[in-house]
Design a protein around this motif. Structure first.
Motif, PDB file in Angstrom:
ATOM      1  N   PRO A   1      25.661   3.341   4.421  1.00 56.57           N
ATOM      2  CA  PRO A   1      25.735   2.648   3.125  1.00 56.57           C
ATOM      3  C   PRO A   1      27.235   2.078   3.003  1.00 56.57           C
ATOM      4  CG  PRO A   1      25.085   5.026   3.074  1.00 56.57           C
ATOM      5  CD  PRO A   1      25.116   4.730   4.289  1.00 56.57           C
ATOM      6  N   ILE A   2      28.054   2.533   3.501  1.00 55.03           N
ATOM      7  CA  ILE A   2      29.422   1.842   3.503  1.00 55.03           C
ATOM      8  C   ILE A   2      29.135   0.496   4.142  1.00 55.03           C
ATOM      9  CG2 ILE A   2      31.613   1.894   4.389  1.00 55.03           C
ATOM     10  CD1 ILE A   2      31.639   4.983   4.022  1.00 55.03           C
ATOM     11  N   LEU A   3      28.669   0.298   5.279  1.00 53.21           N
ATOM     12  CA  LEU A   3      28.383  -0.747   6.169  1.00 53.21           C
ATOM     13  C   LEU A   3      27.585  -1.649   5.266  1.00 53.21           C
ATOM     14  CD1 LEU A   3      27.736   0.387   9.726  1.00 53.21           C
ATOM     15  CD2 LEU A   3      29.714  -0.957   9.073  1.00 53.21           C
ATOM     16  N   LEU A   4      26.640  -1.260   4.788  1.00 52.03           N
ATOM     17  CA  LEU A   4      25.733  -2.076   3.955  1.00 52.03           C
ATOM     18  C   LEU A   4      26.483  -2.702   2.480  1.00 52.03           C
ATOM     19  CD1 LEU A   4      22.808  -3.213   3.794  1.00 52.03           C
ATOM     20  CD2 LEU A   4      22.196  -0.992   2.393  1.00 52.03           C
ATOM     21  N   ILE A   5      27.153  -1.852   2.029  1.00 53.38           N
ATOM     22  CA  ILE A   5      28.124  -2.383   0.750  1.00 53.38           C
ATOM     23  C   ILE A   5      29.111  -3.354   1.363  1.00 53.38           C
ATOM     24  CG2 ILE A   5      29.837  -1.756  -0.725  1.00 53.38           C
ATOM     25  CD1 ILE A   5      28.111   0.841  -1.253  1.00 53.38           C
ATOM     26  N   GLY A   6      29.823  -2.886   2.513  1.00 57.11           N
ATOM     27  CA  GLY A   6      30.915  -4.183   2.974  1.00 57.11           C
ATOM     28  C   GLY A   6      30.102  -5.391   3.474  1.00 57.11           C
ATOM     29  N   MET A   7      28.937  -5.239   4.182  1.00 57.65           N
ATOM     30  CA  MET A   7      28.490  -6.239   4.437  1.00 57.65           C
ATOM     31  C   MET A   7      27.835  -7.207   3.427  1.00 57.65           C
ATOM     32  SD  MET A   7      28.825  -6.748   7.810  1.00 57.65           S
ATOM     33  CE  MET A   7      29.328  -5.960   9.342  1.00 57.65           C
ATOM     34  N   THR A   8      27.256  -6.303   2.678  1.00 59.69           N
ATOM     35  CA  THR A   8      26.800  -7.374   1.204  1.00 59.69           C
ATOM     36  C   THR A   8      27.860  -7.959   0.631  1.00 59.69           C
ATOM     37  OG1 THR A   8      24.950  -5.573   1.114  1.00 59.69           O
ATOM     38  CG2 THR A   8      25.257  -7.045  -0.803  1.00 59.69           C
TER      39      THR A   8
ATOM     40  N   TRP B   1      19.114 -16.711   2.073  1.00 60.89           N
ATOM     41  CA  TRP B   1      18.099 -16.268   2.875  1.00 60.89           C
ATOM     42  C   TRP B   1      18.789 -15.866   4.337  1.00 60.89           C
ATOM     43  CZ3 TRP B   1      14.401 -13.160   3.011  1.00 60.89           C
ATOM     44  CH2 TRP B   1      13.408 -12.920   1.835  1.00 60.89           C
ATOM     45  N   LEU B   2      19.708 -16.924   4.873  1.00 63.02           N
ATOM     46  CA  LEU B   2      20.220 -16.717   6.120  1.00 63.02           C
ATOM     47  C   LEU B   2      21.371 -15.832   6.026  1.00 63.02           C
ATOM     48  CD1 LEU B   2      20.450 -20.541   7.359  1.00 63.02           C
ATOM     49  CD2 LEU B   2      18.947 -18.692   8.365  1.00 63.02           C
ATOM     50  N   THR B   3      22.019 -16.031   4.745  1.00 63.19           N
ATOM     51  CA  THR B   3      23.197 -14.998   4.688  1.00 63.19           C
ATOM     52  C   THR B   3      22.518 -13.493   4.640  1.00 63.19           C
ATOM     53  OG1 THR B   3      24.355 -16.525   3.391  1.00 63.19           O
ATOM     54  CG2 THR B   3      24.875 -14.335   3.303  1.00 63.19           C
ATOM     55  N   SER B   4      21.556 -13.116   3.900  1.00 63.42           N
ATOM     56  CA  SER B   4      20.906 -11.962   3.913  1.00 63.42           C
ATOM     57  C   SER B   4      20.360 -11.402   5.212  1.00 63.42           C
ATOM     58  CB  SER B   4      19.747 -12.060   3.016  1.00 63.42           C
ATOM     59  OG  SER B   4      20.092 -12.224   1.707  1.00 63.42           O
TER      60      SER B   4
END
Length: 641
Positions: free
Chosen positions: A13-20, A175-178
């Motif tokens: 979750p931390i990575l997902l939030i940071g990457m998002t 899309w590419l960013t996601s």
């Protein structure tokens, strides 16, 4: 949940939030960059292409001196319009020219007329020309625009471009960013999982495995961990701790052995004179005495019995706490055992003007498998306590099995309740009633006696049998102790009294004239044992050490030897071993050990040395009779002796 899973559940979750957040920032940056580029291209098209075309035609008109001739001016303007049409086809952008003052459209490459809202337009200067640019909505279509003025002809020149290609480009960027963000999260998660496994989880698992080994084996362990971080330091600490634990366990075991040896010696030293006191009191009561002398002798015997009970309590507690108590499971008639026990305790109840009542449920003709000795000790303790604290009252004992028994043996739950109408227990003292050396009131010890160990021992014995003891009490109205235990039971189709070994032993006839050799160094104990054996109609010969006992057996004519374990010159163990080395039938002479040591483990070692049975001091005529009857049943002695 394993620690690796927990860490990943935190990391992802931390990575997902940071990457998002990073991806969103990248998207906004790309969005601004694309918009800026499109605006730059649009304004450059307007200034470097459109306005240059117009300016070029205007200069030609001035150079030819025809600027003020409307026909030529219109012709040059028409050339501008044609150029813009060609430029529109090349760039797919629309161009429009209107009167600056009236806003009247003069020319447009768009099919439909449009009006622009340039209120919030951005303004800049490109090639010395003021340009306004921005985004607007024209005929429900989002467009990008750039405007400028051509003063000589009083024109307002506008360049338009649909925003749809820009939005499509931005959608692609999103899309590419996601995808890049998701891919980055997966890669980073895998890398972090691997790193966590190598540097955190694996060392923790090694330390955990080592800790489990320490808990089970109590040995020093070595942890294969070369890290120099906190986990490496923890591993080194665990290794050091394991060495200390191994040392402490060894010391504790040594201390426990020393304690056991000490208790064995003290048991022997105390029980030996106590045996003489009880035996002599018993013998004295069998002689003609005056009433006063008989009362003194009875009190003497009772005092010795109380002292024996105290010693037994201390030894029992010591055995339980040292883990030396084992469950000895046998099958027996529990209902008959309890009935006999109540009869036995009835004498004490009568002396205290107390009435005993016993009742049982679904236990008739039922064989129960459990430790009969421990159950008997628990019940004796509880009933004796109830009698002691109930004067001129009633003690009720009820026993039942939770489930009805069948012919097939099965698990069951035994429940025994001992209820009295005695003095009761104060509420604040109930929770401590099972503590060692605790009674409900300090005055109880002075008035009623006792060590305060009985209930503690009974509770621990009940727990050894898979159950417990609970108490409910009210001051002045009495108490109820409820014992539970895990047992096995089966219904006996025909339960014959003769099938009970204990009852069979009671009815068995002991051979008369058995030639007994008594090896006992203590003169008083020898007198007591000899007198008790003579009550059983045995022919007794006495020696005072093991060497004499072995020599006498070698001479022949002895049927059974009662051998004291601790004697001078040669002890009973060595004497028994010497007897077993004799030739012929003499080596099979039954040897019964006499000892004040109460530990079962010691009794086992005595039997391993060659003794056939053990009688624990203080010696009673019943114990001697039971041991001889056992030999008779095993045909080691016969009626022909």
């Amino acid at each position: 949940m394993r620690i690796k899973s927990k860490l990943l559940a935190i990391y992802i979750p931390i990575l997902l939030i940071g990457m998002t957040l990073t991806g969103y920032w990248a998207y906004l940056t790309a969005y601004d960059s694309v918009r800026e580029r499109e605006y730059q291209l649009l304004t450059q098209t307007l200034t470097l292409n459109v306005l240059e075309i117009i300016d070029e035609r205007h200069k030609l008109l001035i150079e030819s001196g025809l600027e003020n001739v409307p026909v030529f001016r219109k012709a040059y303007q028409e050339e501008v319009f044609e150029e813009l049409k060609s430029l529109q086809q090349a760039t797919e952008r629309h161009f429009a020219i209107s009167e600056r003052s009236t806003n009247t459209v003069i020319f447009s490459t768009a099919e439909n007329a449009f009006e622009l809202n340039v209120t919030n337009a951005n303004k800049t200067i490109i090639a010395n020309r003021r340009v306004a640019f921005g985004e607007s909505n024209v005929n429900d279509t989002d467009v990008l625009f750039a405007c400028s003025e051509f003063t000589p002809w009083n024109w307002k020149v506008t360049a338009l471009q649909p925003a749809e290609p820009l939005q499509s480009s931005l959608f692609t960027i999103a899309w590419l960013t996601s995808l890049v963000t998701l891919f980055a999260v997966i890669i980073v998660s895998l890398l972090m999982g691997k790193v966590t496994q190598v540097f955190v989880v694996s060392p923790i698992e090694k330390i955990k495995t080592a800790a489990s080994r320490i808990a089970i084996e109590h040995k020093k362990v070595s942890i294969d961990l070369q890290q120099t971080d906190e986990l490496g330091s923890l591993a080194r600490d665990v290794e050091v701790m394991s060495g200390e634990i191994e040392q402490f366990v060894a010391q504790a075991q040594q201390a426990n052995r020393a304690k056991t040896d000490f208790l064995a010696v003290m048991s022997h030293e105390i029980r030996t004179p106590l045996n003489g006191i009880q035996g002599l009191a018993t013998l004295l009561l069998d002689t003609p005495l005056s009433d006063k002398q008989h009362r003194y002798a009875s009190d003497l015997k009772s005092s010795a019995s109380i002292l024996a009970t105290v010693i037994n309590d201390v030894l029992d507690l010591s055995k339980i706490e040292s883990g030396m108590t084992e469950v000895d499971v046998t099958e027996f008639d529990l209902d008959a055992m309890l009935a006999d026990l109540i009869t036995l305790l009835g004498t004490n109840a009568s002396a205290n003007s107390t009435r005993l009542i016993y009742k049982s449920k679904n236990m008739k003709s039922v064989a129960v498998t459990s430790d009969i000795t421990k159950l008997r000790q628990i019940i004796i303790n509880l009933v004796s306590n109830a009698i002691k604290f109930t004067h001129k009252g009633t003690v009720s004992i009820s026993a039942k099995l939770k489930q009805p028994s069948t012919e097939a043996i099965g698990d069951n739950r035994l429940v025994i309740a001992v209820k009295d109408t005695g003095i009761g227990i104060e509420p604040e003292r109930i929770e401590h009633i099972f503590d060692k050396f605790t009674q409900s009131d300090s005055s109880i010890t002075r008035k009623y006696g006792g060590t305060g160990l009985g209930l503690s021992i009974a509770k621990q014995l009940a727990q050894l049998l898979g159950g417990d003891i609970k108490v409910v009490s009210k001051v002045g109205e009495g108490s109820c102790f409820t014992v539970t235990a895990d047992v096995q039971s089966r219904c006996m189709v025909e339960w014959s009294a003769n099938s009970d070994p204990a009852r069979q032993a009671e009815r068995a006839s002991l051979p008369e004239g058995i030639k007994v050799l008594l090896a006992e160094d203590n003169a008083i104990n020898a007198i007591v044992a000899q007198a008790l054996l003579e009550q059983l109609k045995c022919d007794v010969e006495h020696v005072d050490n093991g060497l004499k006992a072995a020599a006498r057996v070698e001479e022949g004519g002895i049927d059974v030897v009662f051998m004291d374990v601790h004697m001078p010159v040669m002890d009973g163990i060595e004497a028994t071993k010497r007897i077993r080395k004799l030739e012929g039938e003499l080596s099979n002479i039954p040897v019964i050990g006499l000892t004040a040591e109460a530990f079962k483990e010691r009794h086992i070692s005595f039997k391993q040395a060659g003794m056939d049975d053990i009688v624990t001091k203080p010696v009673t005529v019943e114990a001697l009779q039971e041991s001889l009857l056992k030999l008779a049943r095993d045909q080691k002695i016969s009626n022909n002796s």
